[in-house]
Design a protein around this motif. Structure first.
Motif, PDB file in Angstrom:
ATOM      1  N   ASP A  22       0.803  -1.229   0.000  1.00  0.00           N
ATOM      2  CA  ASP A  22       0.000   0.000   0.000  1.00  0.00           C
ATOM      3  C   ASP A  22       0.834   1.275   0.000  1.00  0.00           C
ATOM      4  OD1 ASP A  22       0.997   0.145   2.547  1.00  0.00           O
ATOM      5  OD2 ASP A  22      -0.926   0.052   3.578  1.00  0.00           O
ATOM      6  N   GLY A  23       2.152   1.141  -0.091  1.00  0.00           N
ATOM      7  CA  GLY A  23       3.009   2.334  -0.127  1.00  0.00           C
ATOM      8  C   GLY A  23       3.191   2.998   1.222  1.00  0.00           C
ATOM      9  N   GLY A  24       2.801   2.306   2.302  1.00  0.00           N
ATOM     10  CA  GLY A  24       2.994   2.871   3.640  1.00  0.00           C
ATOM     11  C   GLY A  24       1.981   3.939   3.996  1.00  0.00           C
ATOM     12  N   THR A  25       0.826   3.891   3.379  1.00  0.00           N
ATOM     13  CA  THR A  25      -0.185   4.926   3.645  1.00  0.00           C
ATOM     14  C   THR A  25      -0.801   4.800   5.029  1.00  0.00           C
ATOM     15  OG1 THR A  25      -1.828   3.519   2.538  1.00  0.00           O
ATOM     16  CG2 THR A  25      -0.770   5.232   1.216  1.00  0.00           C
ATOM     17  N   ILE A  26      -0.778   3.586   5.593  1.00  0.00           N
ATOM     18  CA  ILE A  26      -1.361   3.358   6.918  1.00  0.00           C
ATOM     19  C   ILE A  26      -0.313   2.725   7.822  1.00  0.00           C
ATOM     20  CG2 ILE A  26      -3.164   2.153   8.215  1.00  0.00           C
ATOM     21  CD1 ILE A  26      -4.894   2.226   5.711  1.00  0.00           C
ATOM     22  N   ASP A  27      -0.170   3.267   9.022  1.00  0.00           N
ATOM     23  CA  ASP A  27       0.772   2.717   9.994  1.00  0.00           C
ATOM     24  C   ASP A  27       0.316   1.340  10.454  1.00  0.00           C
ATOM     25  OD1 ASP A  27       2.930   4.369  10.337  1.00  0.00           O
ATOM     26  OD2 ASP A  27       1.881   5.719  11.711  1.00  0.00           O
ATOM     27  N   ASP A  28       1.283   0.467  10.786  1.00  0.00           N
ATOM     28  CA  ASP A  28       0.941  -0.786  11.455  1.00  0.00           C
ATOM     29  C   ASP A  28       2.018  -1.105  12.488  1.00  0.00           C
ATOM     30  OD1 ASP A  28       3.053  -2.470  10.184  1.00  0.00           O
ATOM     31  OD2 ASP A  28       1.871  -2.165   8.381  1.00  0.00           O
ATOM     32  N   GLU A  29       1.656  -1.927  13.472  1.00  0.00           N
ATOM     33  CA  GLU A  29       2.537  -2.192  14.601  1.00  0.00           C
ATOM     34  C   GLU A  29       3.786  -2.949  14.178  1.00  0.00           C
ATOM     35  OE1 GLU A  29       2.293  -0.925  17.640  1.00  0.00           O
ATOM     36  OE2 GLU A  29       0.606   0.176  16.772  1.00  0.00           O
ATOM     37  N   GLU A  30       3.640  -3.875  13.207  1.00  0.00           N
ATOM     38  CA  GLU A  30       4.803  -4.645  12.753  1.00  0.00           C
ATOM     39  C   GLU A  30       5.872  -3.718  12.168  1.00  0.00           C
ATOM     40  OE1 GLU A  30       1.698  -5.325  12.085  1.00  0.00           O
ATOM     41  OE2 GLU A  30       1.325  -7.327  12.908  1.00  0.00           O
TER      42      GLU A  30
END
Length: 501
Positions: free
Chosen positions: A333-341
Motif C-alpha cells: 500500500d506504499g505505507g499509507t497506513i501505519d501498522d505495529e509490525e
C-alpha cells in the motif's frame, strides 16, 4: 553444546581437519595457571594448537605476558589462537595489536554466521601465496564483456559508452574516476525524479579521498559500487520479467512507468554511502593516535523527529512488514497506513543506526531520507509515486546487505531474504559478497576468472592469490547462500586459490 561451541567445532572441522581435540592436556600445560578452552593436536606433525576464548576482547595481561608468551618460547610445536566476539573485537582494537606483536592468531565469532580469521596462525593448513592474473584498470574484463549490448535496459547506451571509454584508460585512476562520475551522472539524469542527487554519492567519493591520506590501503567503495551495478545489469537483463513481476507487487503507480533497471541502479550505487559515518570513529581515533582520548560517535534522537525521517521510517517499515508477511498475491500500500509490525522493525533499525555500527542501515535511511526531503517540495509532487515505487525497494535491499546484522534481521524475519519479494536484495548480497577486486589499493585481491550469466542464472569464478586474505572473506562465501531463499535462478560462487578453481 551451545551455539558458540558449535561454531568453533564446525570451524575446527574445516580449517583444522588434520587436528583432533584433546580432552587430556600434556603435563607441561597442565601444570600452568592458564588453560585454553580448546586444545588441538596434529599427531602426524606433533603440533599443539590452543584456542583461547576471550569473548570480552580483553587480553588478560598477566597470564599472556608471564605464561603464554613463555610457553610459546619454550615449545616450538605450540601455537595460540585468541577467539573473540565480533562486537568485542570492534570495541577493543588493541586486542589485534597485541596478537600481531606476540605472534598469536586471532579469530572473531560472528553469531549465527561463523568464524572469521583476522590473524592467521602459521599452523593453519595451506599457507601460500600465488601470483594472480593482472588486468589493467578497476573493471575486470569478465564483467565488462557481459554488460555491452543489453538493449532491453533503458540506459544501455550509457553503459556501452562507459565500457568503450574505460577500456582505453588502463590503470589511470583519475581518468577512471572521471568516467565513473560521468556515467553515474548520466544514469541519474535518466529519470528526472533523481536529478540533483549526484551530490550524495560524491560525499562518499570525497570521504574515500580523505581516508587515503591516512591509509593508502583503505577499502574502496566508489569503484566497488559501480562494479556491483555493472555486474548486476546482465542478470537484470536476462531475468527482466522475473524482477518485473516482483517489483509490480510494490508498485503504487501505473505499471507502465515501472523501470526495473532503475531500482537496481539505485540499489547498487547507493549501497555503501553510509560508510563515512560507520568509519568516522575509527578514522578519528587512528588519526589522533592517542590512547588516552576516547571518541564516541552516536546518532542524536532529534534526527527521528524531522518530517522526512518520519516518512522514511513509516514507509520503509511498511515495506519491511509487507515483505515479512510474504503474501505474493497482495500488493503493497506504499505505507499509507501505519501498522505495529512496521514500528517494531523501525525500532530495531533506529537502534542500529544510532550506534553507527552498520553502514547498510545508515545508507538505507540516509539515501531515502534525502530523497523524501527533496520530494517534499510542491513542484516534486508528480515524481513522488516514482520515488516510492523505485527508491523504497532499493533502500530495503540496501539495508539488508550487511552480513554483520543478519542475525538481528533473522530475528525480525527479514532473513533469509525472500528473493521472490526482494530480488534486488538477493542480487546485491550475491555480488557484494564476491567483489573484492582492487578493494585495497592498486594491487588486486582477486581475479574474476569467469562470470557467466545464462538462462540458469549467474555463476562467478573467483581466484585468490593470498590464502590469508581468502580466509578473512571465506565466511561470507560460505554464508551468503544460506541467507537467500526462494531463488528463481541460481546465484553461484566458485572460489579458491589460483589454479584450484
Amino acid at each position: 553444546m551451545n551455539a558458540v561451541d558449535k561454531l568453533i567445532r564446525d570451524h575446527v572441522g574445516t580449517a583444522f581437519s588434520d587436528y583432533k581435540m584433546l580432552e587430556d592436556v600434556p603435563k607441561w600445560l597442565a601444570e600452568e595457571r592458564w588453560k585454553p578452552e580448546y586444545l588441538l593436536y596434529n599427531e602426524k606433525e606433533q603440533r599443539f594448537l590452543a584456542l583461547d576464548m576471550l569473548l570480552s576482547g580483553i587480553i588478560p595481561a598477566f597470564q599472556y605476558q608471564k605464561i603464554v608468551t613463555r610457553l610459546l618460547r619454550e615449545h616450538d610445536n605450540f601455537r595460540v589462537v585468541v577467539v573473540v566476539f565480533e562486537q568485542s573485537y570492534e570495541e577493543h582494537p588493541e586486542c589485534e595489536e597485541f596478537c600481531e606483536s606476540a605472534n598469536i592468531g586471532l579469530k572473531v565469532v560472528i553469531p549465527e554466521i561463523g568464524i572469521q580469521t583476522i590473524i592467521r596462525c602459521d599452523f593453519e593448513p595451506i599457507s601460500e601465496k600465488k601470483g594472480l592474473t593482472r588486468e589493467p584498470g578497476w573493471f575486470p574484463r569478465s564483467i565488462l564483456r557481459n554488460v555491452k549490448g543489453l538493449k532491453n535496459l533503458g540506459f544501455h547506451k550509457v553503459i556501452d559508452e562507459f565500457v568503450d571509454e574505460v577500456s582505453n584508460v588502463g590503470d589511470d585512476q583519475d581518468k577512471t574516476l572521471l568516467l565513473v562520475q560521468k556515467a553515474i551522472d548520466a544514469l541519474l539524469q535518466y529519470h528526472p525524479s533523481f536529478r540533483g542527487n549526484f551530490g550524495q554519492f560524491m560525499k562518499l567519493a570525497q570521504f574515500e579521498r580523505l581516508l587515503r591520506v591516512n591509509d593508502p590501503q583503505a577499502s574502496d567503495h566508489v569503484f566497488h559500487s559501480f562494479r556491483v551495478f555493472l555486474a548486476g545489469c546482465p542478470v537484470i537483463s536476462k531475468f527482466y520479467e522475473c524482477f518485473s513481476e516482483s517489483q509490480k507487487k510494490l508498485c503504487i503507480m501505473n505499471e507502465q512507468g515501472l523501470c526495473v533497471e532503475y531500482v537496481w541502479f539505485l540499489t547498487a550505487i547507493f549501497h555503501d554511502i553510509g560508510r563515512p559515518k560507520e568509519g568516522a570513529q575509527q578514522f578519528i581515533v587512528s588519526t589522533l593516535d592517542d590512547e588516552d582520548v576516547e571518541i564516541s560517535i552516536v546518532g542524536r534522537q532529534d534526527r527521528w523527529t524531522r518530517r522526512h525521517n518520519i516518512d522514511t521510517r513509516r514507509i520503509l517499515g511498511s515495506l519491511g512488514a509487507f515483505v515479512v508477511e510474504g503474501n505474493a498475491a497482495a500488493t503493497w500500500d506504499g505505507g499509507t497506513i501505519d501498522d505495529e509490525e512496521a514500528k517494531e522493525l523501525c525500532a530495531e533499525w533506529i537502534n542500529i543506526y544510532d550506534s553507527m555500527k552498520s553502514h547498510a542501515v545508515i545508507s538505507a535511511f540516509d539515501f531515502l531520507g534525502d530523497l523524501f526531503r527533496k520530494a517534499a517540495a510542491a513542484d516534486e509532487r508528480k515524481h513522488r509515486p516514482f520515488i516510492v515505487t523505485h527508491a523504497v525497494p532499493a533502500a530495503l535491499a540496501i539495508l539488508l546487505h550487511d552480513w554483520k546484522i543478519w542475525p538481528s534481521m533473522k530475528s525480525l524475519r527479514l532473513m533469509p531474504v525472500n528473493a521472490i519479494m526482494l530480488p534486488m536484495a538477493a542480487l546485491l548480497i550475491y555480488i557484494d559478497t564476491w567483489d573484492n577486486y582492487k578493494r585495497r589499493g592498486e594491487d588486486p585481491m582477486t581475479f574474476v576468472k569467469k562470470y557467466i550469466v545464462d538462462c540458469k542464472g549467474a555463476c562467478v569464478t573467483i581466484e585468490w592469490g593470498d590464502f590469508a586474505l581468502l580466509s578473512k572473506d571465506e565466511v561470507g562465501y560460505k554464508q551468503y547462500g544460506k541467507h537467500l531463499k526462494n531463488l528463481s535462478f541460481r546465484l553461484d560462487i566458485k572460489y579458491g586459490l589460483v589454479g584450484t578453481v
